[in-house]
Design a protein around this motif. Structure first.
Motif, PDB file in Angstrom:
ATOM      1  N   GLY A  91       7.020  14.868  36.007  1.00 33.21           N
ATOM      2  CA  GLY A  91       6.761  15.444  34.741  1.00 33.21           C
ATOM      3  C   GLY A  91       7.867  16.037  34.004  1.00 33.21           C
ATOM      4  N   GLU A  92       7.671  16.510  32.979  1.00 31.73           N
ATOM      5  CA  GLU A  92       8.920  16.928  32.289  1.00 31.73           C
ATOM      6  C   GLU A  92       8.332  18.152  31.205  1.00 31.73           C
ATOM      7  OE1 GLU A  92      11.753  18.337  32.024  1.00 31.73           O
ATOM      8  OE2 GLU A  92      12.637  16.213  32.459  1.00 31.73           O
ATOM      9  N   GLY A  93       9.406  19.120  30.968  1.00 31.82           N
ATOM     10  CA  GLY A  93       9.014  20.329  29.818  1.00 31.82           C
ATOM     11  C   GLY A  93       9.741  20.134  28.653  1.00 31.82           C
ATOM     12  N   MET A  94       9.334  20.987  27.859  1.00 31.26           N
ATOM     13  CA  MET A  94       9.982  21.072  26.638  1.00 31.26           C
ATOM     14  C   MET A  94       9.714  22.484  26.109  1.00 31.26           C
ATOM     15  SD  MET A  94      10.526  18.398  23.506  1.00 31.26           S
ATOM     16  CE  MET A  94      10.153  18.601  22.051  1.00 31.26           C
ATOM     17  N   THR A  95      10.488  23.125  25.285  1.00 31.06           N
ATOM     18  CA  THR A  95       9.932  24.317  24.377  1.00 31.06           C
ATOM     19  C   THR A  95       9.873  24.034  23.064  1.00 31.06           C
ATOM     20  OG1 THR A  95      12.371  25.190  24.396  1.00 31.06           O
ATOM     21  CG2 THR A  95      10.862  26.155  26.001  1.00 31.06           C
ATOM     22  N   LEU A 147      -1.533  12.619  33.647  1.00 27.07           N
ATOM     23  CA  LEU A 147      -2.564  13.443  34.146  1.00 27.07           C
ATOM     24  C   LEU A 147      -3.021  14.402  32.821  1.00 27.07           C
ATOM     25  CD1 LEU A 147      -4.601  14.785  36.343  1.00 27.07           C
ATOM     26  CD2 LEU A 147      -2.531  15.900  37.077  1.00 27.07           C
ATOM     27  N   LEU A 148      -1.930  15.080  32.503  1.00 24.43           N
ATOM     28  CA  LEU A 148      -2.190  16.144  31.447  1.00 24.43           C
ATOM     29  C   LEU A 148      -0.835  16.245  30.608  1.00 24.43           C
ATOM     30  CD1 LEU A 148      -0.229  19.050  32.366  1.00 24.43           C
ATOM     31  CD2 LEU A 148      -1.986  18.973  34.327  1.00 24.43           C
ATOM     32  N   SER A 149      -1.041  16.727  29.389  1.00 27.90           N
ATOM     33  CA  SER A 149      -0.164  17.418  28.479  1.00 27.90           C
ATOM     34  C   SER A 149      -0.441  18.572  28.019  1.00 27.90           C
ATOM     35  CB  SER A 149       0.194  16.501  27.460  1.00 27.90           C
ATOM     36  OG  SER A 149       0.865  15.120  27.942  1.00 27.90           O
ATOM     37  N   GLU A 150       0.252  19.578  28.078  1.00 24.96           N
ATOM     38  CA  GLU A 150      -0.115  21.055  27.915  1.00 24.96           C
ATOM     39  C   GLU A 150       0.792  21.863  27.103  1.00 24.96           C
ATOM     40  OE1 GLU A 150      -1.235  22.725  31.522  1.00 24.96           O
ATOM     41  OE2 GLU A 150       0.786  23.380  31.779  1.00 24.96           O
ATOM     42  N   LEU A 151       0.108  22.923  26.354  1.00 24.19           N
ATOM     43  CA  LEU A 151       0.883  23.675  25.456  1.00 24.19           C
ATOM     44  C   LEU A 151       0.515  25.248  25.963  1.00 24.19           C
ATOM     45  CD1 LEU A 151       0.405  22.096  22.204  1.00 24.19           C
ATOM     46  CD2 LEU A 151       2.677  22.533  23.002  1.00 24.19           C
ATOM     47  N   ALA A 185      10.650  31.026  22.071  1.00 22.34           N
ATOM     48  CA  ALA A 185      10.041  29.914  21.361  1.00 22.34           C
ATOM     49  C   ALA A 185       8.369  30.172  21.365  1.00 22.34           C
ATOM     50  CB  ALA A 185      10.077  28.599  22.614  1.00 22.34           C
ATOM     51  N   GLY A 186       7.689  29.356  20.793  1.00 19.80           N
ATOM     52  CA  GLY A 186       6.181  29.715  20.312  1.00 19.80           C
ATOM     53  C   GLY A 186       5.393  29.170  21.660  1.00 19.80           C
ATOM     54  N   PHE A 187       5.733  27.886  22.004  1.00 16.13           N
ATOM     55  CA  PHE A 187       5.056  27.427  23.231  1.00 16.13           C
ATOM     56  C   PHE A 187       5.969  26.943  24.206  1.00 16.13           C
ATOM     57  CE2 PHE A 187       2.119  27.681  19.589  1.00 16.13           C
ATOM     58  CZ  PHE A 187       0.896  28.167  20.232  1.00 16.13           C
ATOM     59  N   SER A 224      10.249  16.121  19.274  1.00 20.85           N
ATOM     60  CA  SER A 224      11.689  16.564  18.963  1.00 20.85           C
ATOM     61  C   SER A 224      11.825  17.399  17.695  1.00 20.85           C
ATOM     62  CB  SER A 224      12.585  15.609  19.234  1.00 20.85           C
ATOM     63  OG  SER A 224      12.467  14.619  18.209  1.00 20.85           O
ATOM     64  N   PRO A 225      10.956  17.325  16.563  1.00 16.70           N
ATOM     65  CA  PRO A 225      11.379  17.983  15.429  1.00 16.70           C
ATOM     66  C   PRO A 225      10.789  19.430  15.414  1.00 16.70           C
ATOM     67  CG  PRO A 225      10.203  15.907  14.680  1.00 16.70           C
ATOM     68  CD  PRO A 225      10.106  15.908  16.241  1.00 16.70           C
ATOM     69  N   TRP A 226      10.277  19.634  16.623  1.00 12.69           N
ATOM     70  CA  TRP A 226       9.656  20.960  16.720  1.00 12.69           C
ATOM     71  C   TRP A 226      10.414  21.639  18.026  1.00 12.69           C
ATOM     72  CZ3 TRP A 226       6.548  17.032  15.454  1.00 12.69           C
ATOM     73  CH2 TRP A 226       6.150  16.821  14.160  1.00 12.69           C
ATOM     74  N   ARG A 227      10.921  20.942  18.529  1.00 14.22           N
ATOM     75  CA  ARG A 227      11.866  21.614  19.742  1.00 14.22           C
ATOM     76  C   ARG A 227      12.697  22.879  19.566  1.00 14.22           C
ATOM     77  NH1 ARG A 227      14.456  19.177  24.248  1.00 14.22           N
ATOM     78  NH2 ARG A 227      14.182  17.131  23.513  1.00 14.22           N
ATOM     79  N   ALA A 228      12.374  23.797  20.338  1.00 15.76           N
ATOM     80  CA  ALA A 228      12.917  25.100  20.138  1.00 15.76           C
ATOM     81  C   ALA A 228      14.516  25.033  21.056  1.00 15.76           C
ATOM     82  CB  ALA A 228      11.985  26.381  20.754  1.00 15.76           C
ATOM     83  N   ASP A 229      15.147  25.998  20.897  1.00 17.30           N
ATOM     84  CA  ASP A 229      16.457  26.134  21.680  1.00 17.30           C
ATOM     85  C   ASP A 229      16.003  26.513  22.932  1.00 17.30           C
ATOM     86  OD1 ASP A 229      17.698  25.812  19.324  1.00 17.30           O
ATOM     87  OD2 ASP A 229      18.363  27.644  18.973  1.00 17.30           O
TER      88      ASP A 229
END
Ligand SMILES: Cc1cc2nc3c(=O)[nH]c(=O)nc-3n(C[C@H](O)[C@H](O)[C@H](O)COP(=O)(O)OP(=O)(O)OC[C@H]3O[C@@H](n4cnc5c(N)ncnc54)[C@H](O)[C@@H]3O)c2cc1C
Length: 454
Positions: free
Chosen positions: A314-318, A343-347, A369-371, A400-405
C-alpha cells in the motif's frame, strides 16, 4: 553467531534453527519478508529490558513489533533482534481517572472493549487487530479524530525501556523530549512496554458504512465532498472504491465486485447522527447500510478491515483539497473503469481537531491537509505483485497536483526515513532526541530516525 541461549527471559526465543521459524518471523502483513537474527516473544517489561541489554552487549539492533501491520517499510532486519510484544496484552482501566494502562501488545479492539465496559472509549482507527502502541506512536487517525485529534496527543505517559536497557516512565514532566518524540514520531527512540492513555466518556455513537455500486462514480464522490465540507467536527468519515476478493469471509453483498463505500462516525445523539447521514443516503440505492447506534467498541469494525494476517502493498499521500478535477483524476485511477488491480483506494476526511495544533502535543501535533489518501492491493499472484506497485505509482502521479505538504506516518508504507514524512523542524528535534537517547542507533523503527547534524 550469537548464542541466544545466553539470553535469560521468561518469554520464548525463536531462531532460524527452529522448525516454526517462518511462522515466528512473520508479520501481520504477510508481504513483509523479515529475516532477523532471532525473534523474542517478550512476556514482560523485564524480558524487554533483558533483551535490549543482551542486544547492546553484542552489537545487535532491536526492532519492536506489536502485530506487524506496519511491517512493510521495516528493513530486512539483518543484525537485528525482532522483539515481539504480542504476549504482553494486559489492560487496566481506571474509570475515575478516565485512564487506561495497556501493555505493549494490546490490540485496538481489546482496548475498545475494556474501556467500553466502563462506558468510555479511546480513539480507535479502522482496524480491530492493529496494535495500540504502533498505531499511537505513528499518530493514530481515528473515527473520532476530527473532534479529538490524533490518538498520540491523548497519551498521558509512556513506560519504556531505553536503548541502554533501562526502564523509565516518561511524560510531560519527566524526560519530556522523549515523550514528545514518541507521540507521532514513531518508535525509533526506545522500546515501549506500556502506554497510559486518556479515555473519553463516550459509550455510543451513530456509525457504520453505506455501500453503493462503484458505478455511482465521480458524482457520488462530489456529493460526499460537498457533504463533508459542511459537517461538524463531531463527524469523521472516509470515501473509498473497494473491490474485495471473492472469499467466503467477505460479506456477500460486497464480495468480488467493485463498490463505493462511505463509512463514518457521528458523536452526539442517534437522531442527530441519522439526520447527518441522511443526505448520503440520497446518493443512490445502497447495497448495504450498516449505520446504527452502536457501542464505541464497535467502531474498529465499521470499515470491515481484515482481522487476520494478509499480504498487502500500500501507499498513502496527503491531499490538500478536492476540486472537481481532483475527483475526476481520483476516479480515473480508482473507480470502476480504472482497471485498478487494488483492493481499495480511499480518501479519509481530515480537518477539525486533526488540523489544529494540539495543546502540549507531540511530534505529530496536527496535519495540514484536507484528506489523506490511502491505497492498497493484495499481491496474491506474482502478476499482482508487479501490477500493484505500478498502479500505486500511477495514483501518486495522477493525484500529485493536489498533494499537500507532509505525509501521514501510519499510511506511509514505502521504505523511507522519518525525514521524508515529518516537517524539517520536527525532524531536527527528533534527531536531537535520537542522539540523546539512542546515539548508537540500536532501536530500529519501520521509518528510521536520522541522527542528524551534530
Ligand atoms: C488494515 C489496516 C488498517 C489500518 N487503519 C489505520 C487507521 O485507521 N488509522 C491509523 O492511524 N493507522 C491505521 N493503520 C496503520 C497502522 O496504524 C500502522 O501500520 C501501525 O504502525 C500499526 O501498528 P502495529 O503495532 O499494529 O504494527 P507493527 O508493525 O507491529 O509496528 C509498527 C511500528 O511501530 C513501532 N512499535 C510498535 N510497537 C512498539 C513498541 N512496543 N515500542 C516501540 N515501537 C513500537 C515500531 O517502530 C514498528 O515498526 C492501519 C493499518 C492496516 C494494515
Amino acid at each position: 553467531m550469537t548464542d541466544f541461549t545466553e539470553l535469560a527471559i521468561a518469554g520464548r526465543i525463536a531462531t532460524p534453527e527452529d522448525s516454526d521459524w517462518d511462522q515466528a518471523r512473520a508479520a501481520w502483513n504477510l508481504a513483509a519478508d523479515q529475516r532477523p537474527e532471532a525473534v523474542v516473544f517478550a512476556e514482560s517489561g523485564d524480558d524487554v529490558a533483558a533483551t535490549v541489554r543482551f542486544a547492546a552487549e553484542r552489537g545487535l539492533k532491536v526492532a519492536t513489533q506489536g502485530t506487524g501491520h506496519g511491517a512493510a517499510p521495516l528493513a530486512p532486519l539483518e543484525g537485528t533482534v525482532l522483539l515481539k510484544t504480542e504476549r504482553m496484552r494486559g489492560i487496566d482501566v481506571d474509570p475515575e481517572g478516565r485512564i487506561a494502562r495497556l501493555e505493549a501488545g494490546a490490540l485496538s479492539l481489546e482496548l475498545g472493549e475494556a474501556a467500553g465496559a466502563h462506558g468510555m472509549c479511546s480513539l480507535p482507527g479502522s482496524s480491530p487487530d492493529v496494535g495500540v502502541v504502533g498505531y499511537t506512536l505513528g499518530g493514530g487517525l481515528s473515527w473520532l479524530g476530527r473532534r479529538y485529534g490524533f490518538a498520540c496527543n491523548r497519551v498521558a505517559a509512556i513506560e519504556l525501556v531505553t536503548a541502554e536497557g533501562e526502564a523509565r516512565t516518561v511524560d510531560a514532566e519527566n524526560d519530556s523530549d522523549l515523550f514528545w518524540a514518541m507521540r507521532g514520531g514513531g518508535g525509533g527512540y526506545a522500546v515501549v512496554t506500556a502506554l497510559r492513555v486518556n479515555l473519553l466518556p463516550i459509550a455510543e455513537v451513530y456509525a457504520g458504512a453505506l455501500v453503493f455500486p462503484a458505478e455511482v462514480g465521480a458524482e457520488a464522490v462530489r456529493a460526499y465532498r460537498d457533504w463533508a465540507a459542511g459537517v461538524p467536527d463531531e463527524v469523521s468519515s472516509v470515501v473509498r472504491f473497494l473491490t474485495p476478493p471473492p472469499l467466503p469471509d467477505v460479506p456477500e453483498p460486497i464480495r468480488g465486485r467493485p463498490r463505493l463505500t462511505i463509512d463514518g462516525a457521528c458523536i452526539g445523539g442517534q437522531a442527530e447522527g441519522e439526520a447527518t447521514i441522511a443526505p448520503l443516503r440520497e446518493i443512490g440505492e445502497t447495497i448495504m447500510d450498516t449505520f446504527a447506534w452502536m457501542p464505541t467498541a464497535g467502531l474498529s469494525r465499521i470499515h470491515m478491515d481484515p482481522e487476520n494476517p494478509v499480504p498487502g502493498i500500500g501507499e498513502g499521500m496527503t491531499v490538500s483539497d478536492l476540486p472537481d478535477e481532483a475527483i475526476d483524476a481520483f476516479v480515473s485511477v480508482a473507480g470502476s473503469d480504472s482497471g485498478s488491480p487494488l483492493l481499495l483506494s480511499e480518501l479519509r476526511h481530515l480537518g477539525g481537531a486533526l488540523g489544529r495544533r494540539a495543546e502540549n502535543g507531540g511530534a505529530l501535533s496536527h496535519l495540514d491537509a484536507g484528506f489523506v489518501m490511502y491505497s492498497v492491493g493484495l499481491p496474491m499472484t506474482p502478476e499482482l505483485g508487479e501490477a500493484i506497485p505500478a498502479h500505486l505509482k500511477r495514483i501518486e502521479q495522477t493525484m500529485s497536483p493536489w498533494r499537500a505538504d507532509g505525509h501521514y506516518y501510519n499510511f506511509v508504507e514505502g521504505p523511507c526515513d522519518v525525514d521524508v514524512i515529518l516537517p524539517p523542524d520536527v525532524c531536527a528535534r527528533l534527531a536531537e532526541v535520537k542522539r540523546r537517547w539512542d546515539p548508537d542507533g540500536r532501536v530500529v523503527a519501520n521509518h528510521a530516525v536520522s541522527l542528524g547534524e551534530v
